[in-house]
Design a protein around this motif. Structure first.
Motif, PDB file in Angstrom:
ATOM      1  N   UNK A 175       0.835  -1.203   0.000  1.00  0.00           N
ATOM      2  CA  UNK A 175       0.000   0.000   0.000  1.00  0.00           C
ATOM      3  C   UNK A 175       0.871   1.256   0.000  1.00  0.00           C
ATOM      4  N   UNK A 176       1.961   1.208   0.772  1.00  0.00           N
ATOM      5  CA  UNK A 176       2.872   2.348   0.765  1.00  0.00           C
ATOM      6  C   UNK A 176       3.518   2.566  -0.583  1.00  0.00           C
ATOM      7  N   UNK A 177       3.821   1.473  -1.288  1.00  0.00           N
ATOM      8  CA  UNK A 177       4.413   1.598  -2.619  1.00  0.00           C
ATOM      9  C   UNK A 177       3.403   2.195  -3.608  1.00  0.00           C
ATOM     10  N   UNK A 178       2.148   1.770  -3.528  1.00  0.00           N
ATOM     11  CA  UNK A 178       1.118   2.351  -4.393  1.00  0.00           C
ATOM     12  C   UNK A 178       0.941   3.838  -4.109  1.00  0.00           C
ATOM     13  N   UNK A 230      -3.531   3.981 -15.351  1.00  0.00           N
ATOM     14  CA  UNK A 230      -4.001   4.763 -14.206  1.00  0.00           C
ATOM     15  C   UNK A 230      -2.983   5.833 -13.829  1.00  0.00           C
ATOM     16  N   UNK A 231      -1.699   5.486 -13.835  1.00  0.00           N
ATOM     17  CA  UNK A 231      -0.668   6.480 -13.512  1.00  0.00           C
ATOM     18  C   UNK A 231      -0.680   7.605 -14.527  1.00  0.00           C
ATOM     19  N   UNK A 280      -7.285   3.857  -5.326  1.00  0.00           N
ATOM     20  CA  UNK A 280      -8.195   2.724  -5.148  1.00  0.00           C
ATOM     21  C   UNK A 280      -8.150   1.795  -6.363  1.00  0.00           C
ATOM     22  N   UNK A 281      -8.081   2.355  -7.557  1.00  0.00           N
ATOM     23  CA  UNK A 281      -8.006   1.521  -8.757  1.00  0.00           C
ATOM     24  C   UNK A 281      -6.729   0.684  -8.770  1.00  0.00           C
ATOM     25  N   UNK A 282      -5.606   1.267  -8.352  1.00  0.00           N
ATOM     26  CA  UNK A 282      -4.352   0.514  -8.305  1.00  0.00           C
ATOM     27  C   UNK A 282      -4.415  -0.592  -7.250  1.00  0.00           C
TER      28      UNK A 282
END
Length: 390
Positions: free
Chosen positions: A52-55, A136-137, A203-205
């Protein structure tokens, strides 16, 4: 369509010429990708908090990339004002061209960053998941760049724009769903979360990763529930749709800002009160060889044939034709017996219609720059005679 084609070619040429800017963006994406990929190298599937931190780190990359839009817009804003006020092109056509030309550069830097981070950190080894990650990015980058471009148009100075962009960046990051989960966001801040492009991208990632085959259905849904995310895969498409809509709205508001908003720049470079498009200052006050150059009586304290610098005052301005007649410009040279020994302009006449581009052509030394300096009242020595009419 004609305006859009010309503007696309112009913006592409301007971007290609700015090699230092392009190289800096690509080097930044490569460096951040390598640093992030090595910091989160080969994460285990159980390290869901670290993932989650990486996202969220990917969201920070999106925000940092969007910040470059402020400096770019501020550097060209005054030129844009002049071109738009002269009806060179419509604001919407410029907005579309500017955004479309930026997308290839964004795609390259996003592809570099995403490739390094995605495969080095050990995300789901599926090509479709990787392509969705890149999409997404990219859409997040386009959305935040559009927001920051809008702020650069509606705020008077670059200093104020950078301060407001920093504020927006902190708020959007805090309410993206990582620092504070959705279930813990206070009621009076929830509306920001639902309007936050970073929240939809984040959220999508997360759904893209934890609904992949690298996790069992129970494990993936459990990790999503811990952060308060829905487990429905439709929200991946909803996130993409929201980012597209957000980018479109920002582009329309940016075009509206170019059309209706102007910031008046003072002598020191600071911007003051906003002015609407089509308003401005009176151009010049001419004291030429003719007594009725502007239907005014000459000032007794001003010698005939001498141009007087205008006293600035505000008034409404309509489209005006510039006409100059029998312009002459003489300068004194050392060794010449007469006071004004060399004539640089003699009997030059011409005109420029509003809303058109007038080309001034001639061989080297013909006096093109001298004529423009005379028309702009930049000559402080020598003798100027003739008429300049508006």
């Amino acid at each position: 369509r004609h305006y859009l084609k010309l503007l696309l070619a112009r913006q592409a040429r301007l971007l290609a010429r700015d090699r230092s800017f392009v190289c800096a963006r690509l080097i930044q994406a490569t460096a951040l990708g390598l640093v992030t990929g090595t910091l989160f190298f080969r994460l285990d599937s159980e390290q869901y908090q670290t993932r989650y931190g990486l996202l969220f780190d990917a969201m920070l990359f999106v925000e940092f990339s969007g910040n470059a839009a402020v400096t770019s817009i501020m550097a060209s804003r005054n030129v844009l004002y002049k071109q738009l006020d002269s009806c060179f092109f419509p604001p919407l056509a410029y907005t579309i061209a500017y955004c479309l030309v930026q997308i290839p550069l964004m795609l390259v830097e996003v592809a570099i960053y995403s490739t390094l981070v995605y495969w080095m950190s050990g995300f789901a080894p599926e090509v479709s998941r990787f392509l969705f990650f890149v999409t997404v990015i990219l859409l997040g980058d386009v959305s935040l760049s559009g927001l920051f471009q809008l702020l650069a148009i509606v705020l008077p100075t670059e200093t104020q724009a950078e301060a407001v962009v920093c504020f927006f960046g902190v708020v959007l990051c805090a309410l993206a769903g990582y620092t504070i989960p959705l279930s813990q966001i206070k009621l009076w801040w929830v509306w920001v979360y639902y309007l936050n492009p970073m929240a939809y991208a984040y959220r999508a990632l997360a759904l893209n990763e934890y609904l992949s085959g690298s996790y069992t259905p129970e494990q993936g849904r459990g990790y999503l529930n811990l952060m308060g995310f829905t487990t429905s895969p439709e929200w991946m498409l909803y996130g993409v749709a929201f980012l597209l809509g957000f980018a479109a709205v920002m582009a329309l508001l940016f075009a509206a800002g170019l059309r209706y908003l102007r910031w008046e720049e003072g002598p020191s470079g600071a911007s003051g009160a906003p002015i609407t498009a089509g308003s401005g200052a009176a151009a010049v006050d001419i004291r030429g060889g003719s007594k009725d150059a502007l239907n005014e009586e000459p000032d007794p304290g001003i010698a005939p044939g001498v141009l007087q610098e205008p006293q600035p005052h505000r008034t409404s301005v309509v489209a005006t034709t510039l006409v100059f007649r029998d312009l002459c410009y003489c300068v004194d040279l050392p060794g010449e017996r007469h006071r004004y020994g060399r004539t640089l302009l003699r009997g030059v006449s011409g005109f420029a219609r509003p809303g058109t581009v007038t080309g001034l052509m001639g061989s080297s030394g013909a006096g093109k720059t001298t004529l423009l300096d005379v028309l702009a009242f930049r000559k402080t020595t020598g003798r100027v005679s003739g008429q300049i009419l508006l």
